[in-house]
Design a protein around this motif. Structure first.
Motif, short mmCIF file in Angstrom:
data_model
loop_
_atom_site.label_atom_id
_atom_site.label_comp_id
_atom_site.label_asym_id
_atom_site.label_seq_id
_atom_site.Cartn_x
_atom_site.Cartn_y
_atom_site.Cartn_z
N TYR A 1 0.83 -1.21 0.00
CA TYR A 1 0.00 0.00 0.00
C TYR A 1 0.86 1.26 0.00
O TYR A 1 0.59 2.22 -0.75
N GLY B 1 2.48 1.69 -3.38
CA GLY B 1 1.47 2.11 -4.35
C GLY B 1 1.06 3.56 -4.17
O GLY B 1 0.64 4.22 -5.14
N SER B 2 1.19 4.07 -2.96
CA SER B 2 0.75 5.44 -2.67
C SER B 2 1.70 6.51 -3.19
O SER B 2 1.33 7.70 -3.22
N PRO C 1 3.09 9.02 -5.43
CA PRO C 1 2.50 9.63 -6.64
C PRO C 1 3.57 10.12 -7.62
O PRO C 1 3.87 11.32 -7.70
N ASP D 1 5.23 3.97 -12.13
CA ASP D 1 3.98 3.47 -11.54
C ASP D 1 3.87 1.96 -11.70
O ASP D 1 3.37 1.26 -10.81
N LYS E 1 6.57 0.26 -9.22
CA LYS E 1 6.24 0.17 -7.79
C LYS E 1 5.31 -1.02 -7.52
O LYS E 1 5.39 -1.66 -6.47
N GLY F 1 -3.30 1.36 -3.05
CA GLY F 1 -2.49 2.51 -2.67
C GLY F 1 -2.41 3.55 -3.76
O GLY F 1 -2.47 4.75 -3.49
N HIS F 2 -2.27 3.11 -5.01
CA HIS F 2 -2.22 4.07 -6.11
C HIS F 2 -3.56 4.78 -6.28
O HIS F 2 -3.59 5.98 -6.55
N TYR G 1 -5.94 5.12 -3.96
CA TYR G 1 -6.32 5.86 -2.75
C TYR G 1 -5.08 6.11 -1.89
O TYR G 1 -4.92 5.54 -0.81
N PRO G 2 -4.16 6.97 -2.38
CA PRO G 2 -2.88 7.16 -1.69
C PRO G 2 -3.01 7.97 -0.40
O PRO G 2 -3.68 9.01 -0.37
N GLY H 1 -6.30 9.48 -5.66
CA GLY H 1 -5.20 9.09 -6.52
C GLY H 1 -5.59 8.82 -7.95
O GLY H 1 -6.51 9.42 -8.49
N THR I 1 0.02 0.67 -12.49
CA THR I 1 0.35 -0.11 -11.31
C THR I 1 -0.29 -1.49 -11.39
O THR I 1 0.31 -2.50 -11.02
#
Length: 214
Positions: free
Chosen positions: A21, A24-25, A27, A70, A73, A104-105, A107-108, A115, A121
């Protein structure tokens, strides 16, 4: 697959989910455009932090870098889970890390949970989780995007197809491998994040690749 995991295994899987997570977050699209002086990506085009919107800044190099980072990750999250967990439950850890990275991407935590849409991702995690499925998804995405000149059409086609491909490669029983279920959940999340694109596609007003700032 065993039905019950020991406590330490659950802790390890949970740790891999957290790591996925956090990775993925990150940005990358927003960071790259800010560092390059291309402006606040959230105020350009669709406001999305992904590579397609980075392209609307006119910087193809930044868009390509965003796409690769992206995807990377997501791949890193899955590979780390495989490396850091014992073989008897590494597939489960990798599947959980893959889903967590895409969440995570989308909803970072670093951007107040606002996000991207998870395409790069999602493909990155699939390339690591089920390489043939990921490669097929990339081919479908690129082929449809080139044919239609609409990035979302390529993405939607790929993420509709990948669960079927993954099931065909890993068996149609959810008990045989965690990969198909993870693929289904990832694809459903990406499709849900594209609900506005789907609406625009149905109305024939979805922007095409190469459109400038809106």
């Amino acid at each position: 697959m065993t039905d019950t995991l020991p406590t330490y295994a659950l802790w390890l899987i949970g740790s891999m989910a957290f790591l996925g997570y956090v990775l993925g977050s990150v940005p990358f699209g927003l960071l790259l455009t800010n560092f390059a002086g291309a402006g606040d990506l959230r105020k350009i085009g669709s406001g999305n932090i992904g590579a397609t919107n980075v392209l609307r800044t006119g910087r193809k190099d930044l868009a390509a870098a965003t796409l690769l980072l992206d995807a990377a990750k997501g791949t890193l999250a899955v590979v780390t889970a495989w490396v850091m967990t014992p073989p008897d439950f590494s597939d489960r850890a990798a599947a959980v890390a893959a889903l967590a990275a895409v969440v995570g991407h989308c909803y970072p935590i670093f951007l107040g949970f606002r996000g991207g849409k998870g395409v790069a991702t999602g493909l990155g995690v699939m390339l690591a989780l089920s390489p043939l499925t990921g490669l097929a998804g990339c081919a479908i995405w690129l082929g449809m995007a080139k044919l239609t000149r609409i990035s979302s059409a390529g993405a939607l086609s790929a993420f509709v197809a990948m669960p079927f491909i993954c099931f065909a490669l890993n068996g149609f029983s959810l008990q045989s491998s965690p990969k198909p279920l993870a693929t289904v959940l990832i694809c459903l999340l990406v499709l849900a994040r594209h609900h506005e694109n789907i609406s625009r596609l149905l109305r024939g007003v979805e922007p095409r690749i190469g459109d400038g700032k809106r």
